[in-house]
Scaffold this motif. Structure first.
Motif, PDB file in Angstrom:
ATOM      1  N   MET A  28       0.842  -1.172   0.000  1.00 61.40           N
ATOM      2  CA  MET A  28       0.000   0.000   0.000  1.00 61.40           C
ATOM      3  C   MET A  28       0.886   1.234   0.000  1.00 61.40           C
ATOM      4  SD  MET A  28      -2.884   1.161   2.737  1.00 61.40           S
ATOM      5  CE  MET A  28      -4.318   0.697   1.826  1.00 61.40           C
ATOM      6  N   ALA A  29       0.496   2.228  -0.747  1.00 65.61           N
ATOM      7  CA  ALA A  29       1.257   3.472  -0.821  1.00 65.61           C
ATOM      8  C   ALA A  29       1.056   4.287   0.446  1.00 65.61           C
ATOM      9  CB  ALA A  29       0.802   4.284  -2.027  1.00 65.61           C
ATOM     10  N   GLU A  30       2.096   4.971   0.817  1.00 62.31           N
ATOM     11  CA  GLU A  30       1.983   5.856   1.975  1.00 62.31           C
ATOM     12  C   GLU A  30       1.545   7.228   1.492  1.00 62.31           C
ATOM     13  OE1 GLU A  30       4.859   7.636   5.407  1.00 62.31           O
ATOM     14  OE2 GLU A  30       4.962   5.504   4.949  1.00 62.31           O
ATOM     15  N   ILE A  31       0.619   7.814   2.192  1.00 62.20           N
ATOM     16  CA  ILE A  31       0.088   9.115   1.825  1.00 62.20           C
ATOM     17  C   ILE A  31       0.465  10.105   2.901  1.00 62.20           C
ATOM     18  CG2 ILE A  31      -2.011  10.443   1.385  1.00 62.20           C
ATOM     19  CD1 ILE A  31      -3.273   7.808   0.407  1.00 62.20           C
ATOM     20  N   ALA A  32       1.085  11.198   2.494  1.00 67.21           N
ATOM     21  CA  ALA A  32       1.476  12.237   3.444  1.00 67.21           C
ATOM     22  C   ALA A  32       0.379  13.291   3.505  1.00 67.21           C
ATOM     23  CB  ALA A  32       2.788  12.868   3.016  1.00 67.21           C
ATOM     24  N   PHE A  33       0.092  13.747   4.689  1.00 66.01           N
ATOM     25  CA  PHE A  33      -0.923  14.774   4.896  1.00 66.01           C
ATOM     26  C   PHE A  33      -0.382  15.764   5.913  1.00 66.01           C
ATOM     27  CE2 PHE A  33      -4.565  16.280   7.470  1.00 66.01           C
ATOM     28  CZ  PHE A  33      -5.255  16.968   6.493  1.00 66.01           C
ATOM     29  N   ARG A  34      -0.273  17.002   5.510  1.00 64.13           N
ATOM     30  CA  ARG A  34       0.206  18.042   6.413  1.00 64.13           C
ATOM     31  C   ARG A  34      -0.987  18.916   6.795  1.00 64.13           C
ATOM     32  NH1 ARG A  34       5.629  17.626   6.409  1.00 64.13           N
ATOM     33  NH2 ARG A  34       6.648  16.986   4.482  1.00 64.13           N
ATOM     34  N   ALA A  35      -1.468  18.676   7.979  1.00 62.63           N
ATOM     35  CA  ALA A  35      -2.652  19.404   8.443  1.00 62.63           C
ATOM     36  C   ALA A  35      -2.289  20.845   8.789  1.00 62.63           C
ATOM     37  CB  ALA A  35      -3.229  18.714   9.669  1.00 62.63           C
ATOM     38  N   ASN A  36      -3.154  21.763   8.383  1.00 66.04           N
ATOM     39  CA  ASN A  36      -2.975  23.143   8.816  1.00 66.04           C
ATOM     40  C   ASN A  36      -3.706  23.314  10.143  1.00 66.04           C
ATOM     41  OD1 ASN A  36      -5.742  23.591   8.274  1.00 66.04           O
ATOM     42  ND2 ASN A  36      -5.326  24.332   6.212  1.00 66.04           N
ATOM     43  N   ALA A  37      -3.712  24.500  10.689  1.00 64.34           N
ATOM     44  CA  ALA A  37      -4.309  24.741  12.008  1.00 64.34           C
ATOM     45  C   ALA A  37      -5.801  24.379  12.029  1.00 64.34           C
ATOM     46  CB  ALA A  37      -4.099  26.189  12.429  1.00 64.34           C
ATOM     47  N   GLU A  38      -6.518  24.722  10.975  1.00 61.35           N
ATOM     48  CA  GLU A  38      -7.958  24.422  10.914  1.00 61.35           C
ATOM     49  C   GLU A  38      -8.189  22.913  10.828  1.00 61.35           C
ATOM     50  OE1 GLU A  38     -12.145  25.116  10.705  1.00 61.35           O
ATOM     51  OE2 GLU A  38     -10.433  26.155  11.565  1.00 61.35           O
ATOM     52  N   ASP A  39      -7.372  22.219  10.025  1.00 60.41           N
ATOM     53  CA  ASP A  39      -7.469  20.758   9.929  1.00 60.41           C
ATOM     54  C   ASP A  39      -7.243  20.120  11.297  1.00 60.41           C
ATOM     55  OD1 ASP A  39      -7.781  20.966   7.136  1.00 60.41           O
ATOM     56  OD2 ASP A  39      -5.629  20.726   6.791  1.00 60.41           O
ATOM     57  N   GLU A  40      -6.221  20.588  11.990  1.00 56.87           N
ATOM     58  CA  GLU A  40      -5.914  20.035  13.313  1.00 56.87           C
ATOM     59  C   GLU A  40      -7.059  20.265  14.290  1.00 56.87           C
ATOM     60  OE1 GLU A  40      -2.144  21.530  14.603  1.00 56.87           O
ATOM     61  OE2 GLU A  40      -1.079  20.559  12.939  1.00 56.87           O
ATOM     62  N   ARG A  41      -7.702  21.435  14.205  1.00 60.06           N
ATOM     63  CA  ARG A  41      -8.851  21.725  15.079  1.00 60.06           C
ATOM     64  C   ARG A  41      -9.990  20.753  14.786  1.00 60.06           C
ATOM     65  NH1 ARG A  41     -13.589  23.667  14.921  1.00 60.06           N
ATOM     66  NH2 ARG A  41     -13.514  24.235  12.733  1.00 60.06           N
ATOM     67  N   ILE A  42     -10.261  20.541  13.506  1.00 61.69           N
ATOM     68  CA  ILE A  42     -11.344  19.635  13.120  1.00 61.69           C
ATOM     69  C   ILE A  42     -11.035  18.217  13.586  1.00 61.69           C
ATOM     70  CG2 ILE A  42     -12.482  18.551  11.129  1.00 61.69           C
ATOM     71  CD1 ILE A  42     -12.068  21.281   9.665  1.00 61.69           C
ATOM     72  N   ILE A  43      -9.818  17.777  13.386  1.00 61.31           N
ATOM     73  CA  ILE A  43      -9.422  16.422  13.799  1.00 61.31           C
ATOM     74  C   ILE A  43      -9.540  16.272  15.311  1.00 61.31           C
ATOM     75  CG2 ILE A  43      -7.466  14.827  13.955  1.00 61.31           C
ATOM     76  CD1 ILE A  43      -6.630  15.933  11.146  1.00 61.31           C
ATOM     77  N   ARG A  44      -9.051  17.255  16.062  1.00 60.57           N
ATOM     78  CA  ARG A  44      -9.152  17.195  17.532  1.00 60.57           C
ATOM     79  C   ARG A  44     -10.601  17.100  17.987  1.00 60.57           C
ATOM     80  NH1 ARG A  44      -5.415  21.088  17.567  1.00 60.57           N
ATOM     81  NH2 ARG A  44      -6.972  22.698  17.888  1.00 60.57           N
ATOM     82  N   ASN A  45     -11.468  17.886  17.355  1.00 57.24           N
ATOM     83  CA  ASN A  45     -12.887  17.880  17.728  1.00 57.24           C
ATOM     84  C   ASN A  45     -13.588  16.585  17.339  1.00 57.24           C
ATOM     85  OD1 ASN A  45     -12.902  20.428  18.918  1.00 57.24           O
ATOM     86  ND2 ASN A  45     -13.341  21.457  16.990  1.00 57.24           N
ATOM     87  N   ALA A  46     -13.070  15.895  16.328  1.00 52.23           N
ATOM     88  CA  ALA A  46     -13.697  14.656  15.858  1.00 52.23           C
ATOM     89  C   ALA A  46     -13.143  13.409  16.538  1.00 52.23           C
ATOM     90  CB  ALA A  46     -13.519  14.529  14.344  1.00 52.23           C
ATOM     91  N   LEU A  47     -12.069  13.562  17.302  1.00 53.66           N
ATOM     92  CA  LEU A  47     -11.465  12.403  17.967  1.00 53.66           C
ATOM     93  C   LEU A  47     -12.439  11.764  18.947  1.00 53.66           C
ATOM     94  CD1 LEU A  47      -7.823  13.554  18.789  1.00 53.66           C
ATOM     95  CD2 LEU A  47      -8.478  11.571  17.415  1.00 53.66           C
ATOM     96  N   ARG A  48     -12.511  10.457  18.887  1.00 59.06           N
ATOM     97  CA  ARG A  48     -13.278   9.688  19.863  1.00 59.06           C
ATOM     98  C   ARG A  48     -12.298   9.095  20.864  1.00 59.06           C
ATOM     99  NH1 ARG A  48     -16.981   6.463  15.452  1.00 59.06           N
ATOM    100  NH2 ARG A  48     -18.228   8.245  14.802  1.00 59.06           N
ATOM    101  N   GLU A  49     -12.812   8.606  21.964  1.00 64.52           N
ATOM    102  CA  GLU A  49     -11.955   8.021  22.987  1.00 64.52           C
ATOM    103  C   GLU A  49     -11.107   6.899  22.383  1.00 64.52           C
ATOM    104  OE1 GLU A  49     -12.499   5.771  27.221  1.00 64.52           O
ATOM    105  OE2 GLU A  49     -13.987   7.254  26.636  1.00 64.52           O
ATOM    106  N   ASP A  50      -9.841   6.867  22.739  1.00 63.41           N
ATOM    107  CA  ASP A  50      -8.886   5.847  22.267  1.00 63.41           C
ATOM    108  C   ASP A  50      -8.692   5.862  20.756  1.00 63.41           C
ATOM    109  OD1 ASP A  50      -8.471   4.929  24.891  1.00 63.41           O
ATOM    110  OD2 ASP A  50     -10.161   3.545  24.741  1.00 63.41           O
ATOM    111  N   GLU A  51      -8.881   7.003  20.132  1.00 65.03           N
ATOM    112  CA  GLU A  51      -8.711   7.115  18.691  1.00 65.03           C
ATOM    113  C   GLU A  51      -7.478   7.960  18.389  1.00 65.03           C
ATOM    114  OE1 GLU A  51     -12.295   7.161  15.465  1.00 65.03           O
ATOM    115  OE2 GLU A  51     -11.957   8.996  16.556  1.00 65.03           O
TER     116      GLU A  51
END
Length: 61
Positions: A1-24
């Motif tokens: 499988m190919a590795e995909i790089a993703f560089r989150a900006n500040a808004e992406d990081e905020r969205i990801i933090r808000n979407a995190l579930r426990e132990d995720e």
């Protein structure tokens, strides 16, 4: 499988933090988001096919 790089900006990081579930991890959030995107794409395709069908039925009247 190919590795995909993703560089989150500040808004992406905020969205990801808000979407995190426990132990995720952030990668789990992105994986879940990709599955939702895939489902949305399939729904769009089905809706487009339904519109073409309805339009095709209307041409025969």
């Amino acid at each position: 499988m190919a590795e995909i790089a993703f560089r989150a900006n500040a808004e992406d990081e905020r969205i990801i933090r808000n979407a995190l579930r426990e132990d995720e991890r952030p990668s789990d959030v992105l994986r879940r988001a990709l599955r939702l995107l895939q489902r949305e794409m399939w729904q769009d395709r089905l809706a487009a096919a339904a519109r073409r069908t309805v339009e095709g039925l209307g041409e025969h009247n």
